[in-house]
Design an enzyme around this catalytic site. Structure first.
Site, PDB file in Angstrom:
ATOM      1  CG  ASN A   9      -1.811   1.208   1.285  1.00 24.78           C
ATOM      2  OD1 ASN A   9      -1.641   2.170   0.545  1.00 24.78           O
ATOM      3  ND2 ASN A   9      -2.777   1.170   2.174  1.00 24.78           N
ATOM      4  NE  ARG A  11      -4.108   5.334   0.345  1.00 25.76           N
ATOM      5  CZ  ARG A  11      -4.783   4.647  -0.569  1.00 25.76           C
ATOM      6  NH1 ARG A  11      -4.767   5.037  -1.821  1.00 25.76           N
ATOM      7  NH2 ARG A  11      -5.490   3.599  -0.246  1.00 25.76           N
ATOM      8  CB  CYS A  12       1.098   1.691   4.379  1.00 29.83           C
ATOM      9  SG  CYS A  12       1.759   0.870   5.836  1.00 29.83           S
ATOM     10  CB  SER A  13       5.035   5.176   6.915  1.00 35.20           C
ATOM     11  OG  SER A  13       4.556   4.600   8.113  1.00 35.20           O
ATOM     12  NE  ARG A  16       5.720   6.297   2.058  1.00 32.29           N
ATOM     13  CZ  ARG A  16       4.738   6.676   2.874  1.00 32.29           C
ATOM     14  NH1 ARG A  16       3.490   6.374   2.599  1.00 32.29           N
ATOM     15  NH2 ARG A  16       5.007   7.367   3.971  1.00 32.29           N
TER      16      ARG A  16
END
Length: 117
Positions: A9, A11-13, A16
């Site tokens: 995802n 948008r997920c730190s 990433r």
């Protein structure tokens, strides 16, 4: 499944961070944006088996769907939990890294390194 896949995802730190750690080590996994292309029930069963956890361990308990579907009820079957994750992919914990027939949830992101030889 490909040799190296990241259920990701962007948008997920944590997700990433896991991808960055892999790329720093020269690993370019197939990226599976699981919110856009959710895994089906059979694929989720495979992931649960590779992770060697119960389906409940793969649930994100803070999501609205978790409460709305009453998934906190301990009597809900594994089959129903998997069906809920297939229908509502936001319920799936992330990131999940698959490599060489094994899988790990990348929380913390450094856990993905456990699957590198």
């Amino acid at each position: 499944m490909p040799a190296a896949r990241l259920y990701h995802n962007p948008r997920c730190s944590k997700s990433r961070g896991a991808l960055e750690l892999l790329r720093e080590r020269g690993i370019e996994p197939e990226i599976r944006a699981y919110l856009d292309t959710p895994p089906g029930e059979d694929e989720l069963r495979q992931l649960v088996a590779m992770l060697d956890v119960s389906p409940r361990a793969l649930l994100r308990t803070g999501e609205a769907e978790y409460r709305e579907l009453g998934l906190d009820d301990p009597s809900i079957t594994d089959h129903r939990i998997i069906a809920a994750m297939a229908a509502h992919p936001r319920l799936i914990e992330r990131p999940i890294f698959v490599n060489g027939g094994r899988a790990v949830i990348g929380r913390p992101p450094e856990r993905v390194l456990d699957l590198l030889d």
